[in-house]
Scaffold this active site. Sequence first.
Site, PDB file in Angstrom:
ATOM      1  N   GLU A  34      -1.983  -8.995   4.138  1.00 57.00           N
ATOM      2  CA  GLU A  34      -2.002  -9.387   5.553  1.00 57.00           C
ATOM      3  C   GLU A  34      -3.412  -9.500   6.128  1.00 57.00           C
ATOM      4  O   GLU A  34      -3.595 -10.073   7.198  1.00 57.00           O
ATOM      5  CB  GLU A  34      -1.163  -8.401   6.389  1.00 57.00           C
ATOM      6  CG  GLU A  34      -1.730  -6.995   6.561  1.00 57.00           C
ATOM      7  CD  GLU A  34      -1.408  -6.044   5.408  1.00 57.00           C
ATOM      8  OE1 GLU A  34      -1.100  -6.521   4.293  1.00 57.00           O
ATOM      9  OE2 GLU A  34      -1.492  -4.819   5.607  1.00 57.00           O
TER      10      GLU A  34
ATOM     11  N   CYS B 285       0.836  -1.198   0.000  1.00 59.98           N
ATOM     12  CA  CYS B 285       0.000   0.000   0.000  1.00 59.98           C
ATOM     13  C   CYS B 285       0.877   1.257   0.000  1.00 59.98           C
ATOM     14  O   CYS B 285       1.546   1.540  -0.975  1.00 59.98           O
ATOM     15  CB  CYS B 285      -0.952  -0.042   1.192  1.00 59.98           C
ATOM     16  SG  CYS B 285      -2.288   1.135   1.016  1.00 59.98           S
TER      17      CYS B 285
ATOM     18  N   HIS C  97      -3.628  -5.278   0.418  1.00 56.37           N
ATOM     19  CA  HIS C  97      -3.123  -5.758   1.712  1.00 56.37           C
ATOM     20  C   HIS C  97      -3.168  -7.289   1.802  1.00 56.37           C
ATOM     21  O   HIS C  97      -4.224  -7.849   2.095  1.00 56.37           O
ATOM     22  CB  HIS C  97      -3.972  -5.169   2.848  1.00 56.37           C
ATOM     23  CG  HIS C  97      -3.774  -3.701   3.025  1.00 56.37           C
ATOM     24  ND1 HIS C  97      -2.764  -3.181   3.792  1.00 56.37           N
ATOM     25  CD2 HIS C  97      -4.437  -2.648   2.505  1.00 56.37           C
ATOM     26  CE1 HIS C  97      -2.813  -1.859   3.749  1.00 56.37           C
ATOM     27  NE2 HIS C  97      -3.829  -1.513   2.970  1.00 56.37           N
TER      28      HIS C  97
END
Length: 616
Positions: A187, A99, A185
């Site tokens: 994660e 990001c 993202h």
Amino acid sequence: MGTISFSHNQTVTTKNFMVCFMDTIYVIDFGGQYAHLIANRIRRLNVYAQIKHPDVDVAELENARGIILSGGPKSVYDKDCPVFNADLLKMNVPILGLCFGHQLLVHLMGGIVEQGFKEYGSAHMRIRSKEDIFKNLADSELVWMSHGDSVKKLPDHFKIIGSTEDCPFAAIHYPGRDIFGFQFHPEVSHTTHGMTMLANFLDICSCRRSWTIKNFISSINDTVKEQVGDRKVFMLVSGGVDSTVAFTLLNQILGEDRVQGLTIDTGFCRKEEMAEIRELMRSHKLHNLLIQDHSDTFLQNLKGVFEPEKKRKIIGKTFIDVADKALRQLKLNPNEWLLGQGTIYPDTIESGGTKNAAVIKTHHNRVDIVADLVARGLVVEPLAQLYKDEVRELGIELGLPERMVWRHPFPGPGLAVRTLCSTGEEEEIVPIGYQTKSFCQEHGFGVAVLPIRSVGVQGDVRSYAHPAVLYGKQDWTLLEKMSTYLTNKHQSVNRVLTLLAPSEMPSLRLKKAFLTRDRLDLLREADDIVMRFIEQKNLDRIIWQMPTVILPLTSDGKKECIVLRPVITRDFMTARFAEIPFSDLSVLTQKIMDLGGIDAVFYDITHKPPGTIEWE
Ligand code: XMP
């Protein structure tokens, strides 16, 4: 390649406690809410990860096998910031920018970032090259986007490896240098195969998968022994997960003769809590935890007090006084003793620190001998490198029972916070008016405002206002909608409840009530019923915290009211109220009513904000 500045909203970690012989991934934290999540995910893949500041010195990155640049709230063009150490990009290790980190790589390496093209939510990414970081993935993958700026032009040498409909540069790669950038993202769990992507990155970094709790135990063993030398360790044990695991671990490493624990029973703990700690220590054959009952002193000092902040201050001061006294009796010589603390990794980093840790620590640290040991740096923190899930895993590994290891967080001042007090003098309530009442009626609800106030939060500002009650219908979707409507429309209302029992809304008035043993005992019983219920229903890992609260509201001058406050949250800064099936709630409510002395059971249907998790 130059340097660039960033917002400096975190502090550095505490000293690196672990003997860092392991392959390590460094997560450079640009202030994104997910930096801890990235490090935690990497560790779940059995590789050690640490969080560092953007201006970290390269020399600090021992055993670096790779670097991940996190997301963050800033734009690469923002000027109000300290320095990013661009030397990090010259290290000979693979780099993954996520990001903001992705935009930063592009910006620093000669590409162009465009401001103000917002994108938020799920997107399908077409993968152009199913190798390296996209090994073992499908042609199209669901990814999670959340960004303000975006990449407009790539630097030289970079190629696109994934694009979505709105984001042509969703994933990029500089093949010669193993530098990758993702606009999305990986994660977060909304990116379906994010863990595969991160695992592929670890392969590219040639990381050995050596971060396991068993390895941790063996390395922390050496580290603690080395730090403690021939001294001993003293610990204040609250009975919470972190301090209990730390205490058990220190005992295992140093032996019971070289550790001393002290638990102060304030009288505000849960039912059987002290007995459980005692039993736990007995089953571990540990005789070095002293449990002292100081509940009389606490209750005496709180006589006639009703203001929430005053209660907290008195509890804090009393804790310091009794702990100081107990420690003087133990006659610990600061030259022989170190202080053990159950500090965990997020607590050591300002941006991730929770209020829990901060509050508990201020009380503990102000005890004279504790403050002295802290000031002299004589502190052992064996869990300082661990996340909460790792502490739990460690607890299980040390033989602690699941029930203790999965305990919900419980505030230091315990049930004292959840026992609302009052002088009994009612204040004028701002009426909610005909329009709101008829709006509620149209949706099938009666509505009333209760003559008590509690703390809430809006932005950084705390409110102290009244709860409204909706009654007459059980429908979670509608209740949520009405709750938001009421708190948005009326400043004088910061919480909304729904009535679970009795079936008709009773007429309630405020009664004079302070912190007394009988009120605490009644709350303790109700809380115990609630805790057992969520355990039996297997809700204790879905619901993150479920305070039970007692309110000095009465129909007859004697009885009181109970509120259930189950929440789902990730970080305790924001939270949603949980929706437990009404059929289960009716069984639970009946059990609570059967205790006697209770006028009504309410259920808190306020998100945080505008409510807080605790009632005070
Ligand atoms: P609030 O009520 O602010 O709570 O939404 C957020 C988290 O903080 C905990 N909390 C406390 N913990 N001492 C503590 O140790 C306190 O005085 C205290 N007050 C709130 C609360 O339980 C929740 O997890």
